[in-house]
Structures are given as structure tokens and as C-alpha cells.
Enzyme design. Structure first.
Site, short mmCIF file in Angstrom:
data_model
loop_
_atom_site.label_atom_id
_atom_site.label_comp_id
_atom_site.label_asym_id
_atom_site.label_seq_id
_atom_site.Cartn_x
_atom_site.Cartn_y
_atom_site.Cartn_z
N ASN A 81 0.81 -1.51 -0.20
CA ASN A 81 -0.03 0.04 -0.04
C ASN A 81 0.99 1.42 -0.21
O ASN A 81 1.62 1.55 1.08
CB ASN A 81 -0.86 -0.28 0.88
N SER A 110 -5.62 1.78 -7.22
CA SER A 110 -7.04 2.54 -7.42
C SER A 110 -7.81 2.82 -8.10
O SER A 110 -7.49 1.91 -8.94
CB SER A 110 -6.27 4.58 -7.23
N TYR A 152 0.48 9.27 -11.70
CA TYR A 152 -0.70 8.54 -10.47
C TYR A 152 -1.00 7.32 -11.53
O TYR A 152 -1.41 6.24 -10.94
CB TYR A 152 -1.34 9.09 -9.69
N ALA A 153 -1.94 7.59 -11.93
CA ALA A 153 -3.51 7.00 -12.98
C ALA A 153 -2.05 5.53 -13.55
O ALA A 153 -2.58 4.56 -13.66
CB ALA A 153 -3.97 7.14 -13.79
N LYS A 213 -0.64 3.02 -11.05
CA LYS A 213 -1.99 2.20 -10.24
C LYS A 213 -1.98 1.36 -11.41
O LYS A 213 -2.33 -0.17 -11.46
CB LYS A 213 -2.92 2.91 -9.61
#
Length: 164
Positions: free
Chosen positions: A8, A59, A72-73, A76
């Protein structure tokens, strides 16, 4: 022995692609994707002897994307691909690999949102609320105890997911 590992990680350097510095891109992928790779690699040897469970926290933006969060996308989404590949590579050795994709929730990373922005996010949900971290925790603990679930991506909020 290592029975279960939950990866995480959380870090974001929000910017639209044209404004993303390569160092910020690299740092975001290092926290999310490279760390997941390194943790999995370190845990697999002991798990090969006994079985085990790797759970990665991704996410919902891994499947939906999000303006201003391209790094970030992407990171993930990479975690999802890593997990599904590991599930295929090591399932025969009784190693389960799954992904949890929580939706929006209040954290230090999202602390700068206005109440109006939070309400706009809430309105995108089928239920009039955002992700409850207690539910995510309980789901992770339940999943860790399963023996026959692997290669799955669980979206843990009430929006209808994107392409996965």
C-alpha cells in the site's frame, strides 16, 4: 515464513502531462510500481516453499484515469498489470495475487480539495458517499484469508468502473 503481504503506497505529484517533469514521473512510478515489483520479488522466494498471498492496493483511477493525475493513474494501472501477471506466473505454486482499488477518500494527499470538489466526487457515486477506509481494511483482511481467489481486481467504491 511470509503468509500475506499487502503493498500500500501513496504518493502523487498532480499535473497535466505537459507539465509533468520526468523526475516527478519517475518518483511516482518508483513509489507505486517499482516498490510493488521489489516487494513481490522479495516475498516470492519464501512463498514458493509454502504458498501465500500478495495483495496490492491500487486505485479506481487505474481504470478510469483522472485529469491531472497521469503519472499516478499510470503507476496504479501498472500495479494491476503486475499483479495479474504474477497471478498467472505463480498460481500453480499456490500463490494468490489480487488488487484492491479503493475509490476517493480523505487523506493527506486529498486534503486540499474544497468542500464543493468533494461533493462533486460524491455525486458520481451510486451511493451518496465516498470510500470508507474501514471497509477497505475489513475487505483486505477477509481477502487475505481466502484460498481460492486470485488474479482479481476489486473496485471498492460505488462508482461503475472503467475498462477493467
Amino acid at each position: 515464513s511470509i503468509d500475506c503481504v499487502i503493498h500500500n503506497a501513496g504518493s502523487t505529484r498532480n499535473a497535466r502531462l505537459i507539465n509533468v517533469e520526468e523526475t516527478d514521473w519517475d518518483a511516482t512510478l518508483a513509489v507505486h510500481l517499482k516498490a510493488a515489483f521489489l516487494i513481490a520479488k522479495a516475498c516470492l522466494k519464501p512463498m514458493l516453499r509454502q504458498g501465500g498471498h500478495l495483495i496490492f492496493i491500487s486505485s479506481v483511477v487505474a481504470t478510469t484515469g483522472n485529469a491531472g493525475q497521469v503519472s499516478y493513474a499510470s503507476a496504479k494501472a501498472g500495479v494491476v498489470g503486475l499483479a495479474r501477471s504474477l497471478a498467472r506466473e505463480y498460481g500453480a505454486k499456490n500463490i494468490r495475487v489480487n488488487v484492491l482499488c479503493p475509490g476517493f477518500h480523505k487523506t493527506k494527499l486529498s486534503g486540499n480539495l474544497t468542500p464543493e470538489a468533494e461533493e462533486a466526487i460524491r455525486q458520481k457515486h451510486l451511493l451518496p458517499q465516498t470510500t470508507n477506509l474501514g471497509e477497505v481494511e475489513r475487505f483486505a483482511l477477509w481477502l487475505a484469508g481466502t484460498q481460492t481467489i486470485s488474479g482479481q481486481v476489486f473496485n471498492l467504491d460505488s462508482r461503475i468502473p472503467g475498462w477493467l
